[in-house]
Design an enzyme around this catalytic site. Structure first.
Site, short mmCIF file in Angstrom:
data_model
loop_
_atom_site.label_atom_id
_atom_site.label_comp_id
_atom_site.label_asym_id
_atom_site.label_seq_id
_atom_site.Cartn_x
_atom_site.Cartn_y
_atom_site.Cartn_z
N ARG A 242 -26.34 46.49 -51.05
CA ARG A 242 -26.41 47.94 -50.89
C ARG A 242 -25.41 48.65 -51.78
O ARG A 242 -25.47 49.86 -51.97
CB ARG A 242 -26.16 48.30 -49.41
CG ARG A 242 -26.33 49.76 -49.07
CD ARG A 242 -27.75 50.25 -49.34
NE ARG A 242 -27.86 51.69 -49.18
CZ ARG A 242 -27.60 52.56 -50.14
NH1 ARG A 242 -27.25 52.13 -51.33
NH2 ARG A 242 -27.73 53.85 -49.92
N GLY B 92 -30.46 59.08 -42.05
CA GLY B 92 -31.32 60.08 -41.42
C GLY B 92 -30.53 61.20 -40.79
O GLY B 92 -29.41 61.50 -41.19
N LEU C 208 -34.98 57.76 -48.73
CA LEU C 208 -34.02 58.65 -48.05
C LEU C 208 -32.70 57.93 -47.78
O LEU C 208 -32.67 56.87 -47.16
CB LEU C 208 -34.62 59.14 -46.72
CG LEU C 208 -33.74 60.12 -45.95
CD1 LEU C 208 -33.56 61.42 -46.70
CD2 LEU C 208 -34.32 60.38 -44.57
N ASP C 209 -31.60 58.53 -48.25
CA ASP C 209 -30.26 57.97 -48.04
C ASP C 209 -30.14 56.56 -48.58
O ASP C 209 -29.26 55.79 -48.15
CB ASP C 209 -29.88 57.99 -46.55
CG ASP C 209 -29.89 59.41 -45.98
OD1 ASP C 209 -29.67 60.35 -46.76
OD2 ASP C 209 -30.14 59.57 -44.79
N GLY C 210 -30.99 56.21 -49.53
CA GLY C 210 -30.99 54.84 -50.04
C GLY C 210 -30.53 54.72 -51.48
O GLY C 210 -30.53 53.62 -52.03
#
Lengths: 284, 284, 284, 284
Positions: C211, D201, D227-229
């Site tokens: 990540r 989220g 999203l948020d990745g």
């Protein structure tokens, strides 16, 4: 697993073309650069570089590399130091009666975090012989006090010579090394139990408590003749509160000391620290 | 939304039964305790307490509470201070030319983080009038230098009186308040741009750079006659490296200064900080 | 040296007068309160309190205190737990093959940081017998795997009973305790090698690397049936960079794990942690 | 004051001689390298480099440098991006109703910390027009909601084109940009109010409170369709306790958000961040 590497630390007057000259020399000899870090101290007019390349397939035999890099450094008007990643230095750890840094360093060495060979532990007190024994490390009890310091330091220096020690780590060694000692052996790292330059000298936690600080710290530094004044390698702070007594500061401080010393020592052992003009460049 | 609360800070000689005496008094008057924090300084033989209770349904009228708590404190041989959460203090912010702490404090006040009424901003320089204007805060330009300090401080004290100021915040005010000023007004918080007691006095970032520290810090403290020697409220450190020039230390330090001052001020405004014997207890 | 103290943890529905009731009871029996911490969870309508007082000169004999506090708690509609500071709990440490947390806990116990009696170390692997031996702690090798889990857990529970264990610490024990185990023994602390709830489950450092996080963490928590879902006691983060490989994350993470687990365990052993509704109040 | 510099970011397959090829090219054209950072992702077989050199006395005219570095990158089988330090990018800041990040970014830009030209602020709400006005920045109120998103994004893209925007900063912009938007404009940085990947989220602080975490965080990242990745640039954590309600987490989180976004943006604006394979290398 990567093969062994050579590490060149070079310091010279700054001028255009230095990165190219260094990396070009490595490339011309068939080396593959693994890490290259450079720093220019504009105020001092100095260029500092650390280049690490793999030895696999390098065009020069190992014994020819140091002379070649010395010649290269001389051409650039500076000085170089060459190290090999597969030749961990022989280290002596000096302690007194507190064992937290000693246990931590010996455990980290066993765990593979610290590329060094702990050749022996030297102490002015007998208490930590058992700890060393449990890790299989020779322990030399060498009593020393103000009156016997000269003779004691002679004995210490003899031990360092006998064991071919390249680096001394003061891991809560509660004595000050004399200028005479340092004149003869100066590769020494110390952990000081305060956030230097706050609380130089003795009893920093007592003084920190009196001052009512809200953070305490620890500082790993090279030792010079100036007490607690040598080049700083690493500093760690931890929060404290009014609820913490002096004993709590000492306890919490042990964690800061262990972390700061272990981090600093790993950096030094991997030749990521360069010292110049009383300060360090740390290529982390 | 919780109703307003009363906050009692009490300090007295330690002896058994104090927590019970204080909480019993609140309960006997029908108060519901929202927070109760106590600290015993065993070395000093002192008991410090902060008790906060809701005013809704409390048995005493508001104007009778302070006399009653004063009598209670006297019975315990100590001293008490009473505050109400819905009476935010009137505050003056002193600045010079740097605006980072000022903008931060004004923004936080507008955002509801700092329960205070910024009555005015006082400066020895004219530059920050525009910032104050954009936040709708009166700005008083009050030139002051070594030669004019006495007269300037008289004018400042007159401003504090005129605006009924309860607390002064030195938000990068680059002047030293005289002992005479502090004798007449001593509720003053300062942000010092170093990790005190390291680098007391002037130009801490230059000296931090010269010393080659690996962390820089900021210290929020009450102001006393001893320069940079007052009780510490909050300290913040941030990492720096050899790559950081003095200008970088100053830039990174601004973040440490803003955080340390804002956190300290919030604690003081919520009456979570007690000062005794040159140190603070912070009930966070 | 302070005498032994009694520590009462109480949880009950919130209403006015609770602090007074508790402290009044201590005072009425002649106790001197050393620490009193309270917390109201307004949303849950719950009052949580931890009161610690000296046993010297306390009016009740030691064996009468627990019944008395139980009666007091019942009167307040809640529940209490009583502990004595001079009765350190008997603890079992569960490990697998990694020794960093084990060495750290055993060293800290020997250094007096952790008030517990390490009765034994249980492992599903034989490797750490030598470490235990060097600290003089019994080591029980209890192989366990998916197929043998039921029988293995029976044997573990028998060991816990035989050694009168009050608390189990999972110090890098790489097995999941079954709901059946937890139904019969639920005082269990675990160290998870991530900043929960990020990277729940297996191989958190590999997933953290993938990540590309810039901080890694460790979480000490009570164990519940929900994997990595129990009440959090302490969390620690440390910076990492793109230069750090998975192995570096694992290495740096070990420091975070050691710190988080040791801090959490000290808090639990000093009865500073209260658990309610899946979360903790930590009176530090 | 140093003269302007050129900054080359290059990514190519790893092989021996790359550092030498790059630095040799700079030296051959008379450039003096100010910073040279390299990283090899061994798993990916990729070499990443950032080289910065002074333009004073450089042998190529400014307009010839980009074509020359593109040719150099092509010869190495990779791709390069060239930037000049004296050409700060034109930036649009997207906000909703919260002003903490906006005020912080505008103040830092004015203070010289962020080398960018804030061309305009775009918001789906009218509230922050006054803040922009006080800093002299154009404010575009562009209402947008689920129903009007397509038309709204068209209008936003038209604004970006009209103002020749090179980078968009989402400073607490509470809308999700559509894949269609990102396909046409993808230089977008966001600040997420959690320590990603925890609490992806909506409503991360509420969920952090429910989970009872002891640290909260903020993550600055590039925006991708996931999203948020997107690739993480910077993460900051701050301690919280059981005393902190959701509102406190939000308040403390604002400080984490401001710091993380400001640090990330400075790194991006100085071209110290390279993105590859869903992650970043940050040459700080």
């Amino acid at each position: 697993m990567a093969s062994a590497s050579a590490i060149l630390q070079l310091i010279c007057p700054d001028r255009p073309g230095l990165v190219s000259a260094l990396s070009g020399w490595v490339a011309a000899n068939g080396g593959n650069i693994r890490h290259a870090d450079h720093h220019t101290d504009a105020g001092a007019g100095l260029f500092l570089s650390r280049i690490e390349w793999g030895l696999d397939g390098f065009g020069l035999p190992r014994e020819a590399i140091a002379p070649a890099t010395a010649a290269l450094a001389a051409r650039l008007g500076g000085e170089g130091q060459l190290h090999f990643s597969d030749a961990p230095p022989r280290v002596a750890i000096f302690v007194s009666r507190q064992d937290h840094c000693l246990v931590d360093l010996l455990w980290r060495t066993r765990a593979g975090e610290l590329p060094m060979e702990v050749a022996l532990v030297v102490s002015n007190h007998p208490q930590l012989a058992g700890v060393c024994d449990s890790f299989g490390i020779p322990f030399a009890h060498q009593p020393i006090d103000a009156a016997s310091r000269d003779a004691g330091e002679e004995a210490q220096l003899a031990l360092l010579a006998e064991h071919r020690i390249a680096l001394v780590v003061l891991a809560k060694y509660m004595q000050v090394l004399s200028p005479a000692f340092l004149a003869r052996f100066n590769a020494v790292i110390n952990i000081h139990h305060s956030f230097l330059p706050a609380f130089q000298g003795a009893q920093p936690y007592h003084r920190a408590w009196e001052r009512g600080v809200k953070l305490i710290g620890a500082t790993a530094h090279f030792v010079t003749e100036e007490l607690d004044g040598g080049p700083i390698i690493e500093q760690v702070t931890m929060p404290v509160s009014h609820r913490d007594e002096v004993d709590d500061l000492i306890r919490i401080g042990r964690d800061a000391e262990r972390l700061a010393l272990a981090r600093a020592l790993r950096l030094v052992l991997r030749h990521q620290v360069m010292v110049y003009r009383g300060r360090t460049a740390v290529f982390a």
